[in-house]
Design a protein around this motif. Structure first.
Motif, PDB file in Angstrom:
ATOM      1  N   LYS A 232       0.847  -1.194   0.000  1.00 10.89           N
ATOM      2  CA  LYS A 232       0.000   0.000   0.000  1.00 10.89           C
ATOM      3  C   LYS A 232       0.883   1.246   0.000  1.00 10.89           C
TER       4      LYS A 232
ATOM      5  N   VAL B 240       0.608   4.108  -3.476  1.00 17.94           N
ATOM      6  CA  VAL B 240       0.012   3.261  -4.505  1.00 17.94           C
ATOM      7  C   VAL B 240      -0.182   1.852  -3.942  1.00 17.94           C
ATOM      8  N   THR B 241      -1.345   1.302  -4.184  1.00 18.16           N
ATOM      9  CA  THR B 241      -1.633  -0.075  -3.796  1.00 18.16           C
ATOM     10  C   THR B 241      -1.349  -0.969  -4.992  1.00 18.16           C
TER      11      THR B 241
ATOM     12  N   ALA C 254      -1.753  -6.005 -10.492  1.00 19.45           N
ATOM     13  CA  ALA C 254      -2.718  -4.915 -10.532  1.00 19.45           C
ATOM     14  C   ALA C 254      -2.221  -3.804  -9.617  1.00 19.45           C
ATOM     15  N   ALA C 255      -2.564  -2.562  -9.977  1.00 18.95           N
ATOM     16  CA  ALA C 255      -2.162  -1.416  -9.168  1.00 18.95           C
ATOM     17  C   ALA C 255      -3.243  -0.349  -9.217  1.00 18.95           C
ATOM     18  N   LEU C 256      -3.331   0.421  -8.137  1.00 20.76           N
ATOM     19  CA  LEU C 256      -4.289   1.513  -8.045  1.00 20.76           C
ATOM     20  C   LEU C 256      -3.600   2.712  -7.410  1.00 20.76           C
TER      21      LEU C 256
ATOM     22  N   LEU D  48      -4.381   6.759  -6.343  1.00 24.05           N
ATOM     23  CA  LEU D  48      -5.293   7.889  -6.240  1.00 24.05           C
ATOM     24  C   LEU D  48      -4.582   9.114  -6.805  1.00 24.05           C
TER      25      LEU D  48
ATOM     26  N   LYS E 249      -8.865   8.174  -9.836  1.00 27.01           N
ATOM     27  CA  LYS E 249      -7.850   7.122  -9.720  1.00 27.01           C
ATOM     28  C   LYS E 249      -7.316   6.700 -11.085  1.00 27.01           C
TER      29      LYS E 249
ATOM     30  N   THR F 157      -5.633   3.082 -12.721  1.00 28.42           N
ATOM     31  CA  THR F 157      -5.483   1.657 -12.430  1.00 28.42           C
ATOM     32  C   THR F 157      -4.680   0.983 -13.530  1.00 28.42           C
TER      33      THR F 157
ATOM     34  N   LYS G 243      -4.023  -3.130 -14.780  1.00 25.97           N
ATOM     35  CA  LYS G 243      -4.284  -4.551 -14.595  1.00 25.97           C
ATOM     36  C   LYS G 243      -3.586  -5.275 -15.740  1.00 25.97           C
TER      37      LYS G 243
ATOM     38  N   SER H 106      -5.601   2.504 -17.070  1.00 24.31           N
ATOM     39  CA  SER H 106      -6.813   3.326 -17.166  1.00 24.31           C
ATOM     40  C   SER H 106      -6.605   4.605 -16.371  1.00 24.31           C
TER      41      SER H 106
ATOM     42  N   SER I 233      -8.601   4.090 -21.448  1.00 27.35           N
ATOM     43  CA  SER I 233      -7.735   2.932 -21.198  1.00 27.35           C
ATOM     44  C   SER I 233      -6.789   2.755 -22.368  1.00 27.35           C
TER      45      SER I 233
END
Length: 178
Positions: free
Chosen positions: A25, A48-49, A60-62, A64, A91, A93, A95, A117, A122
């Motif tokens: 995280k 970043v998660t 995968a990453a997310l 904000l 956000k 993302t 994947k 994205s 995307s």
């Protein structure tokens, strides 16, 4: 006794199932769009998660958007309000998958393919990423180039000469076994 055995079986199978998950995280994404002779256009997001499944190489990453920090507060404000519109698109993302991933040979360079994205758009991304492993940690680092128009981000002509056409994005995730 039968219930205790069933409970232990569920716990053991659950921990076996999740053995291939590594997460952070506190991943770091940097981007730079600086042009020589103008003010630096550079930001870092350290919250970043990201998750890596070492059973199949999925990643995968997310991030904000409001987590990106600039040296100049006014630049950060313009980035969030005028360019990236972070209230509408909060956000980013990713994947994807590590191509030809080998869970028995994690520590090497892989091709990372997936979908980024951002700003309601995307784009397929393909880049090289380096994985290193020690104890219960896996680190992933990578760099790639993208462009604002790939994500329908409009740069006003008055500042377009101060922002690079190619934006360098780098990431560093130190993932811990889940």
């Amino acid at each position: 006794m039968k219930n205790i055995l069933l409970f232990l079986l569920i716990i053991i199978s659950g921990s076996t199932f999740s053995q291939g998950k590594f997460i952070t995280k506190k991943g770091v994404i940097n981007f730079e769009a600086s042009v020589p002779s103008f003010e630096e256009v550079k930001a870092t997001n350290s919250t970043v998660t990201a998750i890596l499944n070492t059973d199949n190489g999925e990643i995968a990453a997310l991030a904000l958007i409001k987590g990106f920090r600039f040296k100049n507060a006014l630049m950060e404000e313009h980035f969030n309000e005028n360019y990236i519109e972070s209230d509408d698109y909060p956000k980013a993302t990713f994947k994807g998958k590590l191509v030809d991933f080998d869970k028995n040979n994690i520590q090497k360079e892989y091709i990372i393919k997936g979908t980024l994205s951002l700003h309601g758009k995307s784009k397929e991304i393909e880049t090289k990423g380096t994985l290193t492993k020690n104890d219960n940690n896996i680190s992933i680092s990578s760099t790639f180039i993208t462009q604002p128009e790939d994500f329908n981000i409009k740069i006003p002509s008055i500042v377009s000469k101060k922002i690079a056409d190619d934006i360098s994005v780098s990431l560093n995730f130190n993932l811990i076994k889940k």
